[in-house]
Write a protein that holds these residues in place. Structure first.
Motif, PDB file in Angstrom:
ATOM      1  N   SER A   1      57.721  40.350  53.792  1.00 45.65           N
ATOM      2  CA  SER A   1      56.894  39.892  52.677  1.00 45.65           C
ATOM      3  C   SER A   1      55.886  38.877  53.209  1.00 45.65           C
ATOM      4  CB  SER A   1      57.761  39.260  51.589  1.00 45.65           C
ATOM      5  OG  SER A   1      58.427  38.117  52.074  1.00 45.65           O
ATOM      6  N   PHE A   2      54.849  38.609  52.398  1.00 50.90           N
ATOM      7  CA  PHE A   2      53.951  37.515  52.744  1.00 50.90           C
ATOM      8  C   PHE A   2      53.581  36.751  51.484  1.00 50.90           C
ATOM      9  CE2 PHE A   2      50.549  40.528  51.706  1.00 50.90           C
ATOM     10  CZ  PHE A   2      49.532  39.735  51.190  1.00 50.90           C
ATOM     11  N   ASP A   3      53.204  35.499  51.689  1.00 50.16           N
ATOM     12  CA  ASP A   3      53.003  34.578  50.566  1.00 50.16           C
ATOM     13  C   ASP A   3      51.772  33.733  50.837  1.00 50.16           C
ATOM     14  OD1 ASP A   3      53.225  32.851  48.454  1.00 50.16           O
ATOM     15  OD2 ASP A   3      55.229  32.128  48.947  1.00 50.16           O
ATOM     16  N   THR A   4      50.822  33.740  49.894  1.00 46.38           N
ATOM     17  CA  THR A   4      49.632  32.902  50.031  1.00 46.38           C
ATOM     18  C   THR A   4      49.804  31.561  49.326  1.00 46.38           C
ATOM     19  OG1 THR A   4      48.558  33.692  48.007  1.00 46.38           O
ATOM     20  CG2 THR A   4      48.191  34.980  50.019  1.00 46.38           C
TER      21      THR A   4
ATOM     22  N   LYS B   1      40.960  32.977  43.576  1.00 49.99           N
ATOM     23  CA  LYS B   1      39.955  33.899  44.104  1.00 49.99           C
ATOM     24  C   LYS B   1      40.192  34.160  45.591  1.00 49.99           C
ATOM     25  CE  LYS B   1      34.957  34.543  44.627  1.00 49.99           C
ATOM     26  NZ  LYS B   1      33.619  33.942  44.398  1.00 49.99           N
ATOM     27  N   GLY B   2      40.470  33.095  46.345  1.00 49.67           N
ATOM     28  CA  GLY B   2      40.709  33.262  47.774  1.00 49.67           C
ATOM     29  C   GLY B   2      41.958  34.066  48.059  1.00 49.67           C
ATOM     30  N   SER B   3      43.010  33.818  47.284  1.00 51.93           N
ATOM     31  CA  SER B   3      44.251  34.568  47.443  1.00 51.93           C
ATOM     32  C   SER B   3      44.043  36.035  47.111  1.00 51.93           C
ATOM     33  CB  SER B   3      45.338  33.980  46.544  1.00 51.93           C
ATOM     34  OG  SER B   3      46.543  34.698  46.672  1.00 51.93           O
ATOM     35  N   THR B   4      43.278  36.308  46.062  1.00 51.66           N
ATOM     36  CA  THR B   4      42.976  37.689  45.670  1.00 51.66           C
ATOM     37  C   THR B   4      42.271  38.433  46.791  1.00 51.66           C
ATOM     38  OG1 THR B   4      42.905  37.204  43.294  1.00 51.66           O
ATOM     39  CG2 THR B   4      41.633  39.107  44.055  1.00 51.66           C
ATOM     40  N   GLU B   5      41.330  37.765  47.469  1.00 55.70           N
ATOM     41  CA  GLU B   5      40.621  38.385  48.587  1.00 55.70           C
ATOM     42  C   GLU B   5      41.592  38.748  49.712  1.00 55.70           C
ATOM     43  OE1 GLU B   5      37.548  39.311  48.869  1.00 55.70           O
ATOM     44  OE2 GLU B   5      36.584  38.347  47.152  1.00 55.70           O
ATOM     45  N   ILE B   6      42.528  37.848  50.007  1.00 57.93           N
ATOM     46  CA  ILE B   6      43.502  38.100  51.080  1.00 57.93           C
ATOM     47  C   ILE B   6      44.378  39.296  50.736  1.00 57.93           C
ATOM     48  CG2 ILE B   6      45.549  37.176  52.231  1.00 57.93           C
ATOM     49  CD1 ILE B   6      44.249  34.377  51.973  1.00 57.93           C
ATOM     50  N   VAL B   7      44.882  39.333  49.505  1.00 53.57           N
ATOM     51  CA  VAL B   7      45.793  40.410  49.089  1.00 53.57           C
ATOM     52  C   VAL B   7      45.060  41.746  49.041  1.00 53.57           C
ATOM     53  CG1 VAL B   7      47.286  41.259  47.243  1.00 53.57           C
ATOM     54  CG2 VAL B   7      47.288  38.825  47.826  1.00 53.57           C
TER      55      VAL B   7
END
Length: 223
Positions: free
Chosen positions: A206-209, A20-26
């Protein structure tokens, strides 16, 4: 006789990021990336945007209520697909208004990494190691800066344009209607590819959570 005592200090540990937190960031990244593309590629008038602070730098957001609502509607569906792990790619296509020729495709590949599920041998679910928020934001900032500087390496768009959003899912590709004042209706679409032999590509950062990895590139029509 005195006894030496160790000074007590609090040890803080970064929390492991959740899906959920990663989804918010993306999702947040896509919001600012789309706005940056529309501004710096002159798809919408510069007066339609306002400056805000994000990722430790100044970025732009649209003040056009129709466009703002359109982007929010699109990203609400993208957010659901991110949470369910069904979206694999998001594309922002810039199209010539009169000829309907695709001039640019901003491509964001979405790779999902989830921890292994518990098994009888390993009943405890494996945790994904945390990644500092500052490190994630620095990676995002690098991509946004490349979008901002895109006018230095992309051809000048000589004609009026509009944009379309294409979302590739595990089942099939979809597109959203391009007009900003039209409700976002996802329909099956062709990939709006640039004519073979007339395309160049520029790979972006690129970025990576640790859960979602976003690889970015832009392909454009030349000649």
């Amino acid at each position: 006789m005195s006894t030496a005592q160790k000074s007590k200090s609090k040890v803080k540990q970064a929390k492991a990021i959740t899906l959920k937190g990663s989804t918010e960031i993306v999702t947040d990244f896509f919001k600012f990336a789309v706005n940056a593309i529309l501004y710096h590629r002159n798809v919408y008038p510069t007066d339609d945007f306002q400056m805000v602070k994000k990722y430790g730098q100044v970025v732009l957001l649209t003040q056009d209520l129709g466009l703002e609502k359109y982007i929010e509607t699109v990203l609400s569906q993208v957010k659901e697909w991110l949470n369910s792990g069904t979206i694999t790619q998001l594309v922002i296509a810039i199209v010539a208004r009169e000829s309907k020729i695709t001039l640019e495709r901003w491509v964001f590949d979405i790779n999902l990494t989830l921890p292994p599920q518990p098994t009888e041998e390993n009943p405890e679910p494996a945790a994904i190691p945390p990644k500092p928020d500052a490190e994630i934001q620095a990676e995002i900032r690098a991509i946004i800066k490349q979008i901002i500087s895109s006018n230095t390496f992309l051809p000048t768009l000589q004609e009026p344009t509009y944009f379309t959003v294409l979302a590739y899912t595990n089942d099939n590709p979809n597109s959203v209607t391009p007009e900003a004042n039209t409700p976002a209706l996802w329909i099956e679409s062709d990939p709006m590819a640039i004519e073979q032999g007339k395309t160049q590509q520029v790979k972006l950062k690129s970025f990576d959570t640790k859960i979602h990895k976003i690889d970015a590139m832009v392909e454009y029509r030349h000649g």
